[in-house]
Design a protein around this motif. Sequence first.
Motif, PDB file in Angstrom:
ATOM      1  N   GLN A 139      35.621  48.658  38.083  1.00 49.72           N
ATOM      2  CA  GLN A 139      35.035  49.978  37.541  1.00 49.72           C
ATOM      3  C   GLN A 139      35.585  51.347  38.388  1.00 49.72           C
ATOM      4  O   GLN A 139      36.056  52.173  37.840  1.00 49.72           O
ATOM      5  N   GLU A 140      34.751  51.099  39.522  1.00 46.82           N
ATOM      6  CA  GLU A 140      34.712  52.187  40.308  1.00 46.82           C
ATOM      7  C   GLU A 140      35.943  52.489  40.699  1.00 46.82           C
ATOM      8  O   GLU A 140      36.621  53.802  40.911  1.00 46.82           O
ATOM      9  N   LYS A 141      36.923  51.609  40.954  1.00 49.78           N
ATOM     10  CA  LYS A 141      38.449  51.937  41.249  1.00 49.78           C
ATOM     11  C   LYS A 141      39.200  52.076  40.137  1.00 49.78           C
ATOM     12  O   LYS A 141      40.313  52.166  40.326  1.00 49.78           O
ATOM     13  N   ARG A 142      38.649  52.082  38.979  1.00 50.32           N
ATOM     14  CA  ARG A 142      39.263  52.274  37.725  1.00 50.32           C
ATOM     15  C   ARG A 142      40.622  51.162  37.272  1.00 50.32           C
ATOM     16  O   ARG A 142      41.811  51.867  37.185  1.00 50.32           O
ATOM     17  N   ILE A 143      40.136  49.917  37.623  1.00 47.75           N
ATOM     18  CA  ILE A 143      41.144  49.043  37.461  1.00 47.75           C
ATOM     19  C   ILE A 143      40.849  48.450  35.973  1.00 47.75           C
ATOM     20  O   ILE A 143      39.696  48.270  35.336  1.00 47.75           O
ATOM     21  N   GLY A 144      41.916  48.299  35.201  1.00 46.55           N
ATOM     22  CA  GLY A 144      41.930  47.882  34.088  1.00 46.55           C
ATOM     23  C   GLY A 144      41.317  46.582  33.342  1.00 46.55           C
ATOM     24  O   GLY A 144      41.279  45.763  34.391  1.00 46.55           O
ATOM     25  N   LYS A 145      40.535  46.520  32.370  1.00 46.80           N
ATOM     26  CA  LYS A 145      39.888  45.587  31.886  1.00 46.80           C
ATOM     27  C   LYS A 145      40.768  44.317  31.815  1.00 46.80           C
ATOM     28  O   LYS A 145      40.272  43.200  32.085  1.00 46.80           O
ATOM     29  N   ASP A 146      41.759  44.397  31.283  1.00 53.96           N
ATOM     30  CA  ASP A 146      42.870  43.200  31.088  1.00 53.96           C
ATOM     31  C   ASP A 146      42.931  42.528  32.360  1.00 53.96           C
ATOM     32  O   ASP A 146      42.972  41.216  32.545  1.00 53.96           O
ATOM     33  N   LEU A 147      43.529  43.242  33.424  1.00 51.34           N
ATOM     34  CA  LEU A 147      43.740  42.724  34.623  1.00 51.34           C
ATOM     35  C   LEU A 147      42.568  41.833  35.343  1.00 51.34           C
ATOM     36  O   LEU A 147      42.621  40.839  35.623  1.00 51.34           O
ATOM     37  N   VAL A 148      41.266  42.646  35.175  1.00 57.92           N
ATOM     38  CA  VAL A 148      39.984  42.051  35.759  1.00 57.92           C
ATOM     39  C   VAL A 148      39.940  40.729  35.066  1.00 57.92           C
ATOM     40  O   VAL A 148      39.603  39.676  35.771  1.00 57.92           O
ATOM     41  N   GLU A 149      39.966  40.494  33.768  1.00 58.61           N
ATOM     42  CA  GLU A 149      39.922  39.369  32.805  1.00 58.61           C
ATOM     43  C   GLU A 149      40.761  38.367  33.330  1.00 58.61           C
ATOM     44  O   GLU A 149      40.563  37.010  33.821  1.00 58.61           O
TER      45      GLU A 149
END
Length: 344
Positions: A29-39
């Motif tokens: 979240q802090e690094k603004r990484i997309g939710k889809d990629l995180v999942e």
Amino acid sequence: MKKLSIVDIANHLNVSKTTISFILNGRAQEKRIGKDLVERVQKFVDEVGYKPNSLAKSLRTGKSNIIGLMVEDISNPFFASIARLIEDRAYKNGYKIIYCSTDNDTQKTRELISMFRDRHVDGYIIAPPEGIEDDISSLIKDGMPVVLFDRHLPKVNTDFVEIDNLFSTYNATMHLVQQGYKNIAYITFASNQTQMQARLQGYKNALDENGLKPFIQEIVFSQDEELIMAPLSAFLKKHKNLDAVFFGTNHVGTCGLKVINSLGLTVPNDLALVSFDDYDVFKLFSPPVSAIAQPIEAIADSVITVLLNKLNTSSQHISSQSIILKTDFNIRGSSKKAEKAVAK
């Protein structure tokens, strides 16, 4: 199967290893990484059962959330009880404990400190043997929180928690004197450690005050009980005039009870008994043995509280605390003179 690394995950998902690292360390979240990629990363990690290397993580974060606890002998009831209580409190505060026995061996202790350093433990709780001053000073110099307990090292300026050893033995020896005992022996392990010296001094002070002669037997510590019982037996056979014996530790005390039984002596008629470090065996002996009880909960509580404060405070310049706790003296049948029947 080869253990997966962050690089393997990055290659498989065609994502940079830095991004994978941020996701696995909860910084997406802090690094603004997309939710889809995180999942996508999370799903893959769950499938392959990836476990981050705790050592690598501790190098990255500077914290392992592990505390090294070094005691003299983990099988001794006193140290075992304290270790258990410290472990519970530490766990509730997010820390795991690794513990080990030093056997009061300086070289072994050095090697164990070195092992703990390699594991990047966050803090140290140590019941130190003699000769370890430089190693502990070096830990402190490197900013490691160290709390000593049960004894301290006069030349090392760090926090320590111990009991009032001198008053404890003085008080119990005075009890024997007040019961009318005159030839009181003190049997202990030979040691220059602060707590053992203070106990011996308390016994001597009480006898000095009453003009009584000391009878002291210092036995070399051994894991082999026979090597403790043999000199103990020889000492009691040599000093047939003794009417009371004070054992300086519970380990000496239990060996002493076995010797007293084997010599056919009755307690307290032939020999009154008092021991340091109360525990169940003393309550089960017939008659039960008078003993000094250390405040185990308070010791464990003080040790972990002091260490957690050091771990949670960025400044290493808090002045060192010396916490001295009081003991309880549990008087039982082994040290009371039987009341003589009054003739009618």
